[in-house]
Design an enzyme around this catalytic site. Structure first.
Site, mmCIF file in Angstrom:
data_model
loop_
_atom_site.group_PDB
_atom_site.id
_atom_site.type_symbol
_atom_site.label_atom_id
_atom_site.label_comp_id
_atom_site.label_asym_id
_atom_site.label_seq_id
_atom_site.Cartn_x
_atom_site.Cartn_y
_atom_site.Cartn_z
ATOM 1 N N HIS A 156 0.818 -1.221 0.000
ATOM 2 C CA HIS A 156 0.000 0.000 0.000
ATOM 3 C C HIS A 156 0.850 1.268 0.000
ATOM 4 C CE1 HIS A 156 -4.229 0.764 -0.136
ATOM 5 N NE2 HIS A 156 -4.556 -0.271 0.608
ATOM 6 N N ASP A 394 -7.579 -11.910 -15.224
ATOM 7 C CA ASP A 394 -7.833 -13.101 -16.043
ATOM 8 C C ASP A 394 -6.568 -13.494 -16.800
ATOM 9 O OD1 ASP A 394 -8.738 -15.063 -17.738
ATOM 10 O OD2 ASP A 394 -10.249 -13.825 -18.726
#
Length: 459
Positions: A156, A394
């Site tokens: 982060h 994907d």
């Protein structure tokens, strides 16, 4: 083979570096005001993929090559965080682990709740993620059936959820030879710095007094209690556990209908479900008073002019939502709507000359709200929308069949956090709520018929 008897065998462990060196003028990346606001934390997630019939197995060499090309485009992610303000883009790369799992993917997915500490074996080592300034670490776990689990840690430092998803979507698009991205394009790390210029670094001593102005009115004999409150140092003895609940599309529609009011005649799916979860959780409390939630809100479309959707950084702010614990469902919805509607104003304040004062003022409001509800009834609801891209990662195998936002340990950073993910069921779009709560609260929810009328246990 039963998951309890599985073995995760490490095949290789290496560091993937960018395919091309970062230009000299980009070697030092100064973080934006928004990046500076947040202390780096290690965020875990694991995505499970089935191998469709007729689809070739994962090509690990191609995965490595495409990751190397991706790091060229996302060049700060291959560098090292020098401080809370600077990343040195030295192309040192990120850890990448390949592992084989000697059981079927389906047996693990069906038994996730019983894995316990074995879930950790799907993740790469955490070494160096904070103390060494590393931005990401990845482990690819291939099952005997050809399916795989893709696990990562990120810190982060310079990526919010949208940026992280874009990083992985870029990588998978290259691997699957989709045309979303040109291979050598540099991603946009500059828009956020231009829109939200950094403030000068502070010495640690100057950061400490932030909460001293928030001390309650002095009362005789309460100095110790005052000190405890003003230091934002609450003690919690309860055990924190993780549970997942499904709120299917039919239940979402019913919650929307129950949430309608004059103030919010058309509540969104997210508002209705978030309010339902919030109300359900605080119903376990035996005391009256205030409660609050923090809700991360994407600032990209709220900046004037709007930032590109693929701009990289921690381009979000937490909407601070407060309410009385005994409020009705539609009142929780109205509080959520009202707080999120103000986020464009925060974006404007953070871009102005007094951006440092605006940042501090927001932090003080947060601390004050936490103190008012004694920390115990302060929560985070973090949306992982489909639009953020996590369910679109994907590799050519289709979208993941399961997303798990944890490793084997529920740490203190996850306490009182609800991660809300969208999914598609046979009737439409629903939500999966990952809840990291005190064990007593979880037990209350698991036995509460009003909660279970809309939510079904899933982990």
């Amino acid at each position: 083979m039963e998951p309890s008897k599985m073995e995760v065998k490490i095949i290789s462990s290496e560091t993937i570096k960018p395919s091309s060196p970062t230009p000299s003028h980009l070697r030092k990346y100064t973080l934006s005001l928004l990046d500076q606001k947040y202390t780096p934390i290690v965020v875990p997630a694991i995505l499970f993929y089935e191998r469709p019939q007729g689809v070739a197995p994962l090509d690990m060499d191609r995965l490595r090559t495409c990751l190397s090309q991706t790091l060229t485009a996302f060049y700060p992610l291959a560098g090292r965080a020098e401080s809370r303000d600077v990343i040195i883009c030295n192309d040192e790369g990120i850890p990448f682990v390949e592992a084989h799992v000697d059981c079927e993917l389906s047996s693990v997915v069906k038994s996730l709740s019983s894995l316990g500490s074995d879930l950790r074996s799907f993740y790469p080592p955490r070494d160096g993620l904070l103390e060494g300034g590393i931005q990401f670490a990845i482990q690819m776990n291939v099952f005997s059936c050809g399916g795989f689990a893709f696990a990562w840690y990120c810190t982060h430092n310079v990526t919010d959820g949208t940026s992280t998803a874009n990083f992985f979507r870029y990588w998978t698009a290259l691997y699957a030879q989709r045309s979303e991205y040109a291979v050598q394009d540099l991603m946009d790390f500059n828009s956020v710095v231009t829109a939200f210029p950094p403030v000068p670094p502070r010495v640690p001593q100057e950061e400490k007094p932030v909460t001293t102005e928030l001390k309650p009115e002095k009362q005789e004999g309460q100095e110790k209690e005052e000190k405890k409150k003003s230091s934002f140092n609450f003690s919690f003895q309860s055990h924190i556990v993780a549970r997942s609940f499904l709120i299917k599309s039919k239940a979402v529609a019913e919650l929307k209908a129950k949430s309608v009011s004059e103030e919010v005649p058309y509540p969104s799916r997210f508002e209705a479900v978030s309010a339902f979860l919030w109300k359900s959780i605080v119903s376990s409390s035996t005391t009256e008073g205030k409660t609050m939630i923090n809700m991360p809100v994407n600032l990209r479309p709220r900046v004037d002019p709007p930032l590109p959707l693929d701009s990289v950084g921690n381009i979000f702010e937490n909407a601070l939502v407060q309410s009385e614990k005994k409020a009705e469902l539609h009142e929780f919805v109205a509080r959520i709507r009202g707080s999120i509607s103000k986020m464009k104003d925060f974006a404007t304040e953070y871009q102005g000359e007094k951006r440092e004062e605006a940042k501090d003022a927001h932090w003080k409001r947060f601390i004050k709200a936490v103190i008012e509800c004694k920390g115990k009834d302060a929560y985070v609801i973090s949306p992982w929308y489909k639009s953020s891209g996590f369910t679109d990662i994907d590799f050519g195998f289709g979208t993941p069949i399961r997303v798990v936002p944890m490793d084997d340990v529920v740490n203190h950073n996850q306490r009182n956090t609800i991660m809300l993910m969208e999914f598609v069921d046979s009737d439409g779009d629903g939500f999966e709520a990952w809840m990291f709560l005190e064990e007593e609260c979880i037990k209350f929810l698991e036995s509460n018929p009003e909660f279970l009328a809309f939510a079904s246990p899933n982990f």
